[in-house]
Design an enzyme around this catalytic site. Sequence first.
Site, mmCIF file in Angstrom:
data_model
loop_
_atom_site.group_PDB
_atom_site.id
_atom_site.type_symbol
_atom_site.label_atom_id
_atom_site.label_comp_id
_atom_site.label_asym_id
_atom_site.label_seq_id
_atom_site.Cartn_x
_atom_site.Cartn_y
_atom_site.Cartn_z
ATOM 1 N N ASP A 51 0.865 -1.185 0.000
ATOM 2 C CA ASP A 51 0.000 0.000 0.000
ATOM 3 C C ASP A 51 0.900 1.232 0.000
ATOM 4 O O ASP A 51 1.525 1.563 1.023
ATOM 5 C CB ASP A 51 -0.913 -0.008 1.229
ATOM 6 N N SER A 116 -1.800 13.595 -16.090
ATOM 7 C CA SER A 116 -3.039 13.428 -16.861
ATOM 8 C C SER A 116 -3.426 14.713 -17.574
ATOM 9 O O SER A 116 -3.112 15.820 -17.118
ATOM 10 C CB SER A 116 -4.165 13.048 -15.895
ATOM 11 N N CYS A 118 -6.130 15.807 -17.308
ATOM 12 C CA CYS A 118 -7.034 16.467 -16.347
ATOM 13 C C CYS A 118 -6.370 17.649 -15.651
ATOM 14 O O CYS A 118 -7.022 18.347 -14.875
ATOM 15 C CB CYS A 118 -7.539 15.472 -15.313
ATOM 16 N N TYR A 147 -8.777 14.993 -8.608
ATOM 17 C CA TYR A 147 -7.842 14.149 -9.366
ATOM 18 C C TYR A 147 -6.853 14.982 -10.191
ATOM 19 O O TYR A 147 -5.636 14.754 -10.158
ATOM 20 C CB TYR A 147 -8.667 13.223 -10.269
ATOM 21 N N ASN A 176 -6.649 10.060 -22.375
ATOM 22 C CA ASN A 176 -7.525 8.868 -22.328
ATOM 23 C C ASN A 176 -6.986 7.614 -23.065
ATOM 24 O O ASN A 176 -7.000 7.541 -24.287
ATOM 25 C CB ASN A 176 -8.891 9.266 -22.881
ATOM 26 N N LYS A 198 -20.992 -2.098 -23.638
ATOM 27 C CA LYS A 198 -22.429 -1.908 -23.893
ATOM 28 C C LYS A 198 -22.812 -2.467 -25.266
ATOM 29 O O LYS A 198 -23.867 -3.105 -25.406
ATOM 30 C CB LYS A 198 -22.775 -0.415 -23.808
ATOM 31 N N ARG A 218 -13.109 13.890 -27.623
ATOM 32 C CA ARG A 218 -11.871 13.448 -26.952
ATOM 33 C C ARG A 218 -10.898 12.941 -28.006
ATOM 34 O O ARG A 218 -11.290 12.612 -29.129
ATOM 35 C CB ARG A 218 -12.143 12.263 -25.991
ATOM 36 N N ARG A 282 -11.675 17.786 -25.655
ATOM 37 C CA ARG A 282 -10.268 17.710 -25.207
ATOM 38 C C ARG A 282 -9.441 17.069 -26.307
ATOM 39 O O ARG A 282 -9.804 16.023 -26.846
ATOM 40 C CB ARG A 282 -10.164 16.869 -23.930
HETATM 41 P P1 NAD Z 1 -5.577 1.455 -13.094
HETATM 42 O O1 NAD Z 1 -6.634 1.800 -12.095
HETATM 43 O O2 NAD Z 1 -5.840 0.305 -13.995
HETATM 44 O O3 NAD Z 1 -4.187 1.194 -12.350
HETATM 45 C C1 NAD Z 1 -3.793 1.892 -11.197
HETATM 46 C C2 NAD Z 1 -3.310 0.872 -10.191
HETATM 47 O O4 NAD Z 1 -2.848 1.569 -9.011
HETATM 48 C C3 NAD Z 1 -4.411 -0.099 -9.733
HETATM 49 O O5 NAD Z 1 -4.052 -1.433 -10.047
HETATM 50 C C4 NAD Z 1 -4.506 0.132 -8.241
HETATM 51 O O6 NAD Z 1 -4.748 -1.031 -7.484
HETATM 52 C C5 NAD Z 1 -3.131 0.714 -7.920
HETATM 53 N N1 NAD Z 1 -3.170 1.447 -6.650
HETATM 54 C C6 NAD Z 1 -4.126 2.327 -6.242
HETATM 55 N N2 NAD Z 1 -3.858 2.721 -4.988
HETATM 56 C C7 NAD Z 1 -2.724 2.081 -4.590
HETATM 57 C C8 NAD Z 1 -1.976 2.079 -3.394
HETATM 58 N N3 NAD Z 1 -2.342 2.791 -2.324
HETATM 59 N N4 NAD Z 1 -0.859 1.304 -3.329
HETATM 60 C C9 NAD Z 1 -0.502 0.551 -4.397
HETATM 61 N N5 NAD Z 1 -1.176 0.521 -5.568
HETATM 62 C C10 NAD Z 1 -2.283 1.273 -5.668
HETATM 63 O O7 NAD Z 1 -5.292 2.793 -13.917
HETATM 64 P P2 NAD Z 1 -4.447 3.008 -15.253
HETATM 65 O O8 NAD Z 1 -5.411 3.379 -16.315
HETATM 66 O O9 NAD Z 1 -3.524 1.871 -15.481
HETATM 67 O O10 NAD Z 1 -3.636 4.328 -14.864
HETATM 68 C C11 NAD Z 1 -2.244 4.294 -14.520
HETATM 69 C C12 NAD Z 1 -1.771 5.704 -14.231
HETATM 70 O O11 NAD Z 1 -1.997 6.540 -15.365
HETATM 71 C C13 NAD Z 1 -2.494 6.401 -13.065
HETATM 72 O O12 NAD Z 1 -1.583 7.217 -12.368
HETATM 73 C C14 NAD Z 1 -3.526 7.272 -13.751
HETATM 74 O O13 NAD Z 1 -3.916 8.371 -12.958
HETATM 75 C C15 NAD Z 1 -2.753 7.683 -14.996
HETATM 76 N N6 NAD Z 1 -3.632 8.075 -16.111
HETATM 77 C C16 NAD Z 1 -4.354 7.131 -16.777
HETATM 78 C C17 NAD Z 1 -5.179 7.518 -17.830
HETATM 79 C C18 NAD Z 1 -5.997 6.523 -18.607
HETATM 80 O O14 NAD Z 1 -6.688 6.933 -19.553
HETATM 81 N N7 NAD Z 1 -5.950 5.225 -18.277
HETATM 82 C C19 NAD Z 1 -5.274 8.859 -18.180
HETATM 83 C C20 NAD Z 1 -4.545 9.792 -17.467
HETATM 84 C C21 NAD Z 1 -3.693 9.383 -16.434
HETATM 85 N N1 GDD Z 2 -17.078 6.447 -18.603
HETATM 86 C C1 GDD Z 2 -18.064 6.584 -19.516
HETATM 87 N N2 GDD Z 2 -18.988 5.589 -19.658
HETATM 88 N N3 GDD Z 2 -18.116 7.699 -20.287
HETATM 89 C C2 GDD Z 2 -19.095 7.791 -21.200
HETATM 90 C C3 GDD Z 2 -20.054 6.788 -21.399
HETATM 91 C C4 GDD Z 2 -20.009 5.634 -20.577
HETATM 92 O O1 GDD Z 2 -20.818 4.705 -20.664
HETATM 93 N N4 GDD Z 2 -20.889 7.174 -22.403
HETATM 94 C C5 GDD Z 2 -20.457 8.372 -22.812
HETATM 95 N N5 GDD Z 2 -19.394 8.767 -22.073
HETATM 96 C C6 GDD Z 2 -18.722 10.072 -22.194
HETATM 97 C C7 GDD Z 2 -18.542 10.812 -20.861
HETATM 98 O O2 GDD Z 2 -19.738 11.464 -20.474
HETATM 99 C C8 GDD Z 2 -17.441 11.804 -21.234
HETATM 100 O O3 GDD Z 2 -18.004 12.963 -21.797
HETATM 101 C C9 GDD Z 2 -16.630 11.035 -22.304
HETATM 102 O O4 GDD Z 2 -17.422 9.903 -22.707
HETATM 103 C C10 GDD Z 2 -15.291 10.529 -21.803
HETATM 104 O O5 GDD Z 2 -15.485 9.896 -20.558
HETATM 105 P P1 GDD Z 2 -14.308 9.103 -19.782
HETATM 106 O O6 GDD Z 2 -13.558 8.267 -20.742
HETATM 107 O O7 GDD Z 2 -14.949 8.408 -18.619
HETATM 108 O O8 GDD Z 2 -13.431 10.252 -19.129
HETATM 109 P P2 GDD Z 2 -12.734 11.630 -19.595
HETATM 110 O O9 GDD Z 2 -12.166 11.571 -20.974
HETATM 111 O O10 GDD Z 2 -13.690 12.730 -19.328
HETATM 112 O O11 GDD Z 2 -11.542 11.665 -18.541
HETATM 113 C C11 GDD Z 2 -10.664 10.526 -18.523
HETATM 114 O O12 GDD Z 2 -9.472 10.800 -19.173
HETATM 115 C C12 GDD Z 2 -8.524 11.531 -18.459
HETATM 116 C C13 GDD Z 2 -7.282 11.708 -19.310
HETATM 117 O O13 GDD Z 2 -7.564 12.168 -20.577
HETATM 118 C C14 GDD Z 2 -10.557 10.026 -17.099
HETATM 119 O O14 GDD Z 2 -10.217 8.644 -17.109
HETATM 120 C C15 GDD Z 2 -9.517 10.740 -16.316
HETATM 121 O O15 GDD Z 2 -9.276 10.023 -15.099
HETATM 122 C C16 GDD Z 2 -8.236 10.806 -17.155
HETATM 123 O O16 GDD Z 2 -7.221 11.470 -16.440
#
Ligand code: NAD
Ligand code: GDD
Length: 326
Positions: A51, A116, A118, A147, A176, A198, A218, A282
């Site tokens: 952790d 990110s 974000c 976040y 994303n 879905k 996106r 975005r």
């Molecule tokens: P993910 O949720 O699949 O992986 C994150 C992992 O971190 C999980 O397996 C979780 O168990 C682990 N974790 C959480 N809390 C923990 C703790 N206290 N100790 C140890 N492990 C812990 O997410 P991901 O999509 O693989 O994202 C990886 C990284 O990339 C993250 O930092 C995320 O914020 C960043 N990121 C991802 C995206 C995306 O689109 N997937 C976009 C922007 C940023």
């Molecule tokens: N999750 C989700 N599920 N989103 C949906 C759905 C659905 O069934 N249907 C439509 N959407 C739309 C959401 O409303 C949003 O406008 C868009 O798809 C993208 O949603 P997400 O993929 O959930 O997130 P995001 O792009 O707004 O933000 C993500 O990307 C960031 C990095 O670019 C998040 O995962 C952030 O955590 C990440 O940092």
Amino acid sequence: MSKSAVVTGAGGFIGGHLVTYLRRHGYHVRGVDLKHPDFGPSDADEFVLADLRSFEDCREAVKGVDEVYNLAADMGGIGYISGAHASITFNNTMISAQMLKAAFDAKVERFLFSSSACVYPQHLQDVPSVIPLKEEDAFPAAPEEGYGLEKLYTEKLCQYFTEDYGFPTRSVRFHNVYGPLGTYDGGKEKAPAAICRKVANTPDGGTVDIWGDGQQTRSFMYVDDCVEGIYRIMQSDYSGPLNLGTDELVNISGLVDIVAEIAGKTIHKKFDLSRPQGVRGRNSDNTLLRETLGWEPGIHLREGLKPTYRWIETQVREAAPKQAAE
Ligand code: NAD
Ligand code: GDD
């Protein structure tokens, strides 16, 4: 002698793929996470359950390694990150700050922080035909609540460790990311995986619920491009924040159309304006990434969605009899 790396978040989506990538590139890899990977064994040489909100666990995690790829985070799609500001911000602050300090104390060669898109200000993302975001646009700051704020703060912390102590850090702003082995249900899934699920669950001619009006835009990056980019950025000399994404803008309605076409189904869309939507548009400006690496993500959405849909469709099909039996 081969290099060694620790990948935190190795039980998650991108971390799991990065472990596989680094092993293929000859690294000795330690994976660290709260949990084992959800969809099969890790490719890591050693896998440690820890952790990382605990500084002791961070210290153990980084012992004796050359490079630290810090991907652990409390993370999910827009539905998840907009609904749990306190816990996400607390958890990620603890993980990021302490992993950076532990890596610095352990004198590792390089530290990479997974930031990110974000971090970018909300007001620069309020129309679907958004101007692609440049790294410098992050300030003056108005990031995604919770976040995004933590990601921006930790980028600055990395910058200060580099400036004050000469510690080599990298901050990578992922846009994303999607692909096989990513979360596709349970509430943390992002749009590409949610829509694949879905569509897979919907019969030909059926209706799929879409969050928002489908006009929000996106860019989406396939996970193979993501891990390639992470590695290239880590090996570069550039320590400032860098976008890692594609600049192939698509609206969500268009994303559904591509998935339906791959599935070979005619799908009707029901738009639900009551669900979380995040920013209106975005996109990633890759000018600095190209200048720095001479490379950028190149896998088109349609290509990346094919293996992603096939994988999710298989998961959904295999889960159905199990759920029926429960
Ligand atoms: P993910 O949720 O699949 O992986 C994150 C992992 O971190 C999980 O397996 C979780 O168990 C682990 N974790 C959480 N809390 C923990 C703790 N206290 N100790 C140890 N492990 C812990 O997410 P991901 O999509 O693989 O994202 C990886 C990284 O990339 C993250 O930092 C995320 O914020 C960043 N990121 C991802 C995206 C995306 O689109 N997937 C976009 C922007 C940023
Ligand atoms: N999750 C989700 N599920 N989103 C949906 C759905 C659905 O069934 N249907 C439509 N959407 C739309 C959401 O409303 C949003 O406008 C868009 O798809 C993208 O949603 P997400 O993929 O959930 O997130 P995001 O792009 O707004 O933000 C993500 O990307 C960031 C990095 O670019 C998040 O995962 C952030 O955590 C990440 O940092």
